[in-house]
Write an enzyme that holds these catalytic residues in place. Structure first.
Site, mmCIF file in Angstrom:
data_model
loop_
_atom_site.group_PDB
_atom_site.id
_atom_site.type_symbol
_atom_site.label_atom_id
_atom_site.label_comp_id
_atom_site.label_asym_id
_atom_site.label_seq_id
_atom_site.Cartn_x
_atom_site.Cartn_y
_atom_site.Cartn_z
ATOM 1 N N MET A 168 0.846 -1.181 0.000
ATOM 2 C CA MET A 168 0.000 0.000 0.000
ATOM 3 C C MET A 168 0.893 1.246 0.000
ATOM 4 O O MET A 168 1.898 1.275 -0.672
ATOM 5 C CB MET A 168 -0.920 -0.005 1.232
ATOM 6 C CG MET A 168 -1.690 -1.298 1.397
ATOM 7 S SD MET A 168 -2.988 -1.505 0.161
ATOM 8 C CE MET A 168 -4.347 -0.725 1.016
ATOM 9 N N CYS A 169 0.541 2.220 0.791
ATOM 10 C CA CYS A 169 1.277 3.472 0.744
ATOM 11 C C CYS A 169 1.366 4.003 2.163
ATOM 12 O O CYS A 169 0.779 3.429 3.086
ATOM 13 C CB CYS A 169 0.549 4.492 -0.116
ATOM 14 S SG CYS A 169 0.179 3.885 -1.770
ATOM 15 N N GLU A 170 2.091 5.078 2.340
ATOM 16 C CA GLU A 170 2.081 5.746 3.641
ATOM 17 C C GLU A 170 1.841 7.232 3.457
ATOM 18 O O GLU A 170 2.335 7.843 2.500
ATOM 19 C CB GLU A 170 3.382 5.487 4.402
ATOM 20 C CG GLU A 170 3.510 4.021 4.797
ATOM 21 C CD GLU A 170 4.355 3.788 6.049
ATOM 22 O OE1 GLU A 170 4.483 4.703 6.883
ATOM 23 O OE2 GLU A 170 4.877 2.671 6.181
ATOM 24 N N ASN A 200 -4.139 6.555 0.883
ATOM 25 C CA ASN A 200 -3.570 5.238 1.155
ATOM 26 C C ASN A 200 -4.718 4.246 1.100
ATOM 27 O O ASN A 200 -5.722 4.407 1.801
ATOM 28 C CB ASN A 200 -2.892 5.237 2.540
ATOM 29 C CG ASN A 200 -2.863 3.875 3.196
ATOM 30 O OD1 ASN A 200 -3.388 3.713 4.297
ATOM 31 N ND2 ASN A 200 -2.271 2.900 2.541
ATOM 32 N N ILE A 252 4.290 8.300 0.344
ATOM 33 C CA ILE A 252 5.184 7.395 -0.388
ATOM 34 C C ILE A 252 4.339 6.242 -0.901
ATOM 35 O O ILE A 252 3.391 5.796 -0.252
ATOM 36 C CB ILE A 252 6.363 6.873 0.464
ATOM 37 C CG1 ILE A 252 5.891 6.288 1.792
ATOM 38 C CG2 ILE A 252 7.394 7.969 0.686
ATOM 39 C CD1 ILE A 252 7.020 5.679 2.600
#
Lengths: 265, 265
Positions: A1-3, A108, A78
């Site tokens: 996933m993402c942050e 996210n 990110i």
């Protein structure tokens, strides 16, 4: 996933410390190698740095870590790609002008079968995240014709209802700002910390860097940082629950609540 | 006033050489100390660097000079403020999403008594330049409802007519792109050069730097650079006349003409 990384402060504050921690997770201590971006509001302007390269190796990220840009509202991200290939057009945060303001958004999560009606704002890339951002702005424009801009308190019901709907399609942790305030919505994972006097030391989890905020601040400073996971290991970050949202202004929580819909409750 | 820099190329090309020359004019060899900006198209994405600081002293400008970003379309600008104070929101180039594309615009000149009708796109800052850009996009949206996007050849009459009107209000030298093409309009001052095989050496006017393009290119490369003033002193830059416009695609001129209105002819 993402942050995600967000900041709301009552004085122009640099986010070099938190940003440095987050950047490690882009390929070094974390798997989010598929690009990064950060937007700093500066007056009515928005300073945006983005790179589809891994943040731990990005020359632009190194510049931002050396360069203490002071801002009252920041949104960073990110990426570990799921929907949409790795390229600049798919790199968060996304920006659009609405009502003469720069709106900035990062997400996210992942939305399944998300096909919003085409509207005025259209995605440039092919992420579900940018499609959701465009849909959100299209809904706000439709809900609030002239006169604009609209006070954020009036917009909140529309914003929260939209986020709750997106959440029904998957995972929707998100940050949104128009420069005056920072709105956050938690679907599965989001934490925050408010730093105010008496300030103490903080130590990053991802790299051996500490800072003594007491030496860097004045007694009246209030700085809230929002992230997917705690960035420091010696402070008490507060978790949001599924469906919770909050509106931050100048470091303080101006409104908060929980959406009642959603399939994960 | 300000200075413009545009590039259209048939292969991803770095503009470090021309950019380095232009940046000297932002406080060193020229008076354009009031900010600078440059946008590089990268696929459908747009990489934008901006700074309200003088380019000759800007850390971000130093990064861009070290960092050979390759692009087929670039729009850059250095500013000497006349309308609008020195701040990020007033820094060119300006960007808006229209029809799912990033549109980018920079302007050299000043428009007197310019008060376009408010439309969908609204300026974030307070320059006449951003107001003209928003007005231009509002006119295009109004002229071309669905289906979009529209072929550029269909848009040209609307674009040229708008530019000719702006020019009646003062000085309007401008660059505009949606990533596929680069449109330029000359009101008072604009020059261009097309570099193609056989490539030769070029020497900057503003700083002691030369480049041998023969060593940096392949025989098929075609690169056109557009600027307010010639950037090199050993090449033959071609001047545009008042009211002339051109559309550049992949380094080649795809269309050109002269607008007939305008008070300076």
């Amino acid at each position: 996933m993402c942050e995600l990384l967000g900041m709301s402060a009552n004085v122009p504050t640099d986010i070099v410390f938190s940003f440095t921690g987050l950047m490690q997770r882009g390929g070094r201590t974390g798997p989010h190698r598929d690009g990064w971006g950060i937007g700093f509001y500066e007056g009515r302007g928005l300073r945006l740095f983005q790179d589809p390269a891994a943040s731990s190796e990005s020359q632009v990220a190194q510049l931002v870590q050396r360069y203490p840009i002071k801002s009252e509202v920041v949104i960073g991200h990110i990426r570990q790609a799921n929907v949409g290939r790795v390229c600049l057009a798919n790199t968060h945060p996304f920006v659009r002008e609405m009502w003469g303001q720069n709106w900035c958004f990062a997400h996210n999560g992942q939305l399944a079968g998300f096909a919003p009606l085409p509207g005025f704002y259209r995605p440039v890339g092919d992420t579900d995240s940018e499609a959701a951002f465009c849909d959100l702005l299209n809904r706000l424009r439709q809900a609030f014709p002239e006169p604009v801009p609209v006070p954020v308190q009036a917009m909140l019901p529309v914003l929260v209802a939209a986020c709750a709907q997106y959440r029904e399609k998957g995972v929707f942790n998100a940050l949104l700002s128009n420069g005056d305030w920072l709105f956050c919505f938690c679907s599965t994972k989001l934490v925050y910390i408010t730093r105010r006097a008496p300030f103490g030391p903080a130590r990053l989890k991802d790299v051996d860097i500490s800072v003594d905020f007491h030496a860097e601040t004045t007694p009246n400073d209030v700085v809230t940082v929002i992230a997917t996971e705690p960035l420091t290991d010696n402070e008490a970050w507060q978790p949001y629950g599924a469906g919770q949202w909050a509106l931050w202004c100048q470091g303080e929580c101006a409104a908060q609540g929980a959406s009642e819909c959603g399939t994960t409750e």
